[in-house]
Design a protein around this motif. Structure first.
Motif, mmCIF file in Angstrom:
data_model
loop_
_atom_site.group_PDB
_atom_site.id
_atom_site.type_symbol
_atom_site.label_atom_id
_atom_site.label_comp_id
_atom_site.label_asym_id
_atom_site.label_seq_id
_atom_site.Cartn_x
_atom_site.Cartn_y
_atom_site.Cartn_z
ATOM 1 N N ALA A 152 -17.169 -3.953 5.251
ATOM 2 C CA ALA A 152 -16.086 -4.129 6.230
ATOM 3 C C ALA A 152 -15.596 -2.781 6.741
ATOM 4 N N GLY A 153 -15.539 -2.647 8.058
ATOM 5 C CA GLY A 153 -15.045 -1.415 8.662
ATOM 6 C C GLY A 153 -16.035 -0.282 8.694
ATOM 7 N N ARG A 154 -17.281 -0.529 8.290
ATOM 8 C CA ARG A 154 -18.291 0.516 8.287
ATOM 9 C C ARG A 154 -19.399 0.187 9.274
ATOM 10 N N ASP A 155 -20.017 1.210 9.782
ATOM 11 C CA ASP A 155 -21.069 1.053 10.787
ATOM 12 C C ASP A 155 -22.421 0.865 10.101
ATOM 13 N N VAL A 156 -22.619 -0.320 9.520
ATOM 14 C CA VAL A 156 -23.877 -0.626 8.849
ATOM 15 C C VAL A 156 -24.719 -1.493 9.766
ATOM 16 N N PRO A 157 -25.908 -1.045 10.142
ATOM 17 C CA PRO A 157 -26.756 -1.833 11.047
ATOM 18 C C PRO A 157 -27.053 -3.213 10.477
ATOM 19 N N ALA A 158 -27.127 -4.213 11.365
ATOM 20 C CA ALA A 158 -27.353 -5.593 10.932
ATOM 21 C C ALA A 158 -28.665 -5.744 10.188
ATOM 22 N N ASP A 159 -29.704 -5.017 10.626
ATOM 23 C CA ASP A 159 -30.991 -5.151 9.938
ATOM 24 C C ASP A 159 -30.923 -4.578 8.518
ATOM 25 N N ARG A 160 -30.130 -3.550 8.335
ATOM 26 C CA ARG A 160 -29.945 -2.986 6.999
ATOM 27 C C ARG A 160 -29.232 -3.997 6.094
ATOM 28 N N LEU A 161 -28.217 -4.665 6.644
ATOM 29 C CA LEU A 161 -27.473 -5.664 5.879
ATOM 30 C C LEU A 161 -28.388 -6.823 5.481
ATOM 31 N N ALA A 162 -29.218 -7.252 6.411
ATOM 32 C CA ALA A 162 -30.153 -8.347 6.120
ATOM 33 C C ALA A 162 -31.163 -7.933 5.045
ATOM 34 N N GLU A 163 -31.585 -6.691 5.094
ATOM 35 C CA GLU A 163 -32.538 -6.185 4.102
ATOM 36 C C GLU A 163 -31.926 -6.206 2.704
ATOM 37 N N VAL A 164 -30.681 -5.752 2.597
ATOM 38 C CA VAL A 164 -30.020 -5.736 1.291
ATOM 39 C C VAL A 164 -29.791 -7.160 0.791
ATOM 40 N N ALA A 165 -29.417 -8.061 1.712
ATOM 41 C CA ALA A 165 -29.207 -9.455 1.318
ATOM 42 C C ALA A 165 -30.490 -10.055 0.754
ATOM 43 N N GLN A 166 -31.619 -9.756 1.377
ATOM 44 C CA GLN A 166 -32.892 -10.292 0.905
ATOM 45 C C GLN A 166 -33.235 -9.761 -0.486
ATOM 46 N N ARG A 167 -32.855 -8.542 -0.762
ATOM 47 C CA ARG A 167 -33.088 -7.981 -2.096
ATOM 48 C C ARG A 167 -32.337 -8.784 -3.147
ATOM 49 N N TYR A 168 -31.065 -9.055 -2.872
ATOM 50 C CA TYR A 168 -30.291 -9.857 -3.812
ATOM 51 C C TYR A 168 -30.920 -11.236 -3.991
ATOM 52 N N LEU A 169 -31.286 -11.873 -2.867
ATOM 53 C CA LEU A 169 -31.827 -13.227 -2.932
ATOM 54 C C LEU A 169 -33.153 -13.262 -3.681
ATOM 55 N N SER A 170 -33.922 -12.178 -3.588
ATOM 56 C CA SER A 170 -35.206 -12.138 -4.291
ATOM 57 C C SER A 170 -35.026 -12.139 -5.807
ATOM 58 N N ARG A 171 -33.794 -11.834 -6.251
ATOM 59 C CA ARG A 171 -33.490 -11.821 -7.681
ATOM 60 C C ARG A 171 -32.433 -12.865 -8.038
ATOM 61 N N GLY A 172 -32.457 -13.946 -7.294
ATOM 62 C CA GLY A 172 -31.569 -15.054 -7.618
ATOM 63 C C GLY A 172 -30.190 -14.960 -7.023
ATOM 64 N N GLY A 173 -29.924 -13.925 -6.221
ATOM 65 C CA GLY A 173 -28.635 -13.799 -5.572
ATOM 66 C C GLY A 173 -27.491 -13.421 -6.484
ATOM 67 N N LYS A 174 -27.813 -12.893 -7.651
ATOM 68 C CA LYS A 174 -26.765 -12.562 -8.618
ATOM 69 C C LYS A 174 -26.853 -11.101 -9.026
ATOM 70 N N SER A 175 -25.705 -10.438 -9.049
ATOM 71 C CA SER A 175 -25.634 -9.075 -9.553
ATOM 72 C C SER A 175 -25.442 -9.099 -11.063
ATOM 73 N N PRO A 176 -26.101 -8.188 -11.787
ATOM 74 C CA PRO A 176 -25.866 -8.114 -13.235
ATOM 75 C C PRO A 176 -24.506 -7.536 -13.586
ATOM 76 N N GLY A 177 -23.820 -6.961 -12.601
ATOM 77 C CA GLY A 177 -22.577 -6.262 -12.887
ATOM 78 C C GLY A 177 -21.486 -7.133 -13.462
ATOM 79 N N ASN A 178 -21.377 -8.378 -12.982
ATOM 80 C CA ASN A 178 -20.296 -9.231 -13.465
ATOM 81 C C ASN A 178 -20.467 -9.594 -14.936
ATOM 82 N N ASP A 179 -21.687 -9.964 -15.333
ATOM 83 C CA ASP A 179 -21.913 -10.271 -16.752
ATOM 84 C C ASP A 179 -21.691 -9.031 -17.615
#
Length: 337
Positions: A33-60
């Motif tokens: 939010a409030g940062r100039d992040v290109p849409a394709d970059r955001l989509a790329e990062v989202a796909q990375r998360y989804l490739s691993r089940g959409g879950k970050s290990p940080g919360n556990d």
């Protein structure tokens, strides 16, 4: 010396991460939010998360750390409730502050999962806490930064030693040690102590792992985001691995010095991308574990709390930069230009 004036609660503050696929997009919208992040970059990062089940290990990891801190407090007969709040996902800092107020807690101490000082690792959290507590009965003070605390340095050195042992025996003494931390825009890095503190932590760990100086070591950066036209801290860890391969280096061991608590960026940027870069050169690669599961780390958090609440306590610090204050000066870590 006796511990006095303990707070009503201890708040563990972290970055946060998605718990499942449906969380990925709104989580990334919060982060950028409030940062100039290109849409394709955001989509790329989202796909990375989804490739691993959409879950970050940080919360556990944070749940386990919270339980470990509770255990450590009980072992010292200290009665302090421990709660957890994130900047970018549930439980949000705002949600946790609301719950603290409902429970009648007024004086709260906060521990930040990043030990380093920059806008994104320090002041941005303070701003969010300030906004969350405005107009309510909860007051939050932070515990001091701890980048050179023995409870941070010694476990990191042990994890790096363990990583070295996974490499071929004939390459261990020649392995290059890389200390990786989140990159920042140069304009932000120039206005805070972040780079100095990362380098100091890396030095302290390297000296313990390689006391005779047999290992070459360097600080590298990872996980840059934002506009490609904005200069960030370099070298990138993957680019540096390529360069080291060209210099004949046959093995690297990476310590995620910038990330005491395990998260998705460590697992993706290092375990996937950096490891692939090394493999492309036939280079042996090892990554040290993060330190959040080491009992000394949870003990350090309680040590910091006790230090803050004990008159005349001597701060535990191993480095040469001096002990960073708990209360940041007004000029410290300004927002990015």
């Amino acid at each position: 010396m006796t511990v006095s004036n303990l707070p009503d609660a201890l708040l563990l503050v972290a970055f946060g991460g998605p718990e499942g696929p449906v969380d990925v997009e709104p989580f990334l919208q919060n982060v950028t939010a409030g940062r100039d992040v290109p849409a394709d970059r955001l989509a790329e990062v989202a796909q990375r998360y989804l490739s691993r089940g959409g879950k970050s290990p940080g919360n556990d990891r944070m749940r386990a750390l919270l339980a470990a801190v509770q255990t450590e407090l009980r072992s010292r007969d200290l009665v302090v409730p421990v709660v957890w709040g994130n900047r970018n996902w549930h439980p949000f800092i705002e949600e946790t502050v609301e719950e603290l107020e409902r429970q009648g807690h007024q004086r709260v101490m906060a521990w930040f999962s990043s030990p380093y000082r920059s806008y994104s690792t320090c002041r941005q959290y303070l701003e969010q806490i300030s906004a969350a507590t405005e107009g309510c009965s909860v007051s939050v003070e932070r515990l001091r930064p701890y980048f050179d605390h023995p409870g941070c340095i010694e476990p990191a050195a042990d994890r790096l030693r363990e990583a070295l042992l996974t490499l071929p025996a004939d390459l261990r003494d020649e392995t290059c040690l890389l200390f990786s931390a989140h990159s920042l825009p140069l304009a932000s890095a120039d206005t805070c102590a972040y780079v100095d503190e990362i380098n100091e932590a890396a030095r302290l760990i390297a000296e313990r792992v390689s006391p005779q100086g047999q290992h070459r070591w360097e600080v590298v950066w990872q996980s840059r985001s934002g506009s490609p036209h904005v200069p960030w801290l370099v070298p990138d860890v993957g680019d540096r691995i390529d360069e080291l391969a060209g210099l004949g280096v046959q093995a690297v061991a990476v310590s995620p010095v910038g990330f005491p608590v395990g998260n998705f960026e460590v697992e993706w940027d290092l375990d996937v991308e950096a490891a692939q870069r090394a493999a492309a050169h036939g280079m042996s690669f090892a990554r040290a574990d993060t330190i959040d599961q080491d009992p000394r780390f949870a003990a350090m958090i309680v040590d910091l709390l006790v230090e803050h609440c004990t008159s005349g306590a001597t701060p535990a610090a191993l480095g040469n930069l001096g002990v960073a204050p708990a209360a940041c000066p007004s000029h410290c870590c300004p927002p990015p230009p």
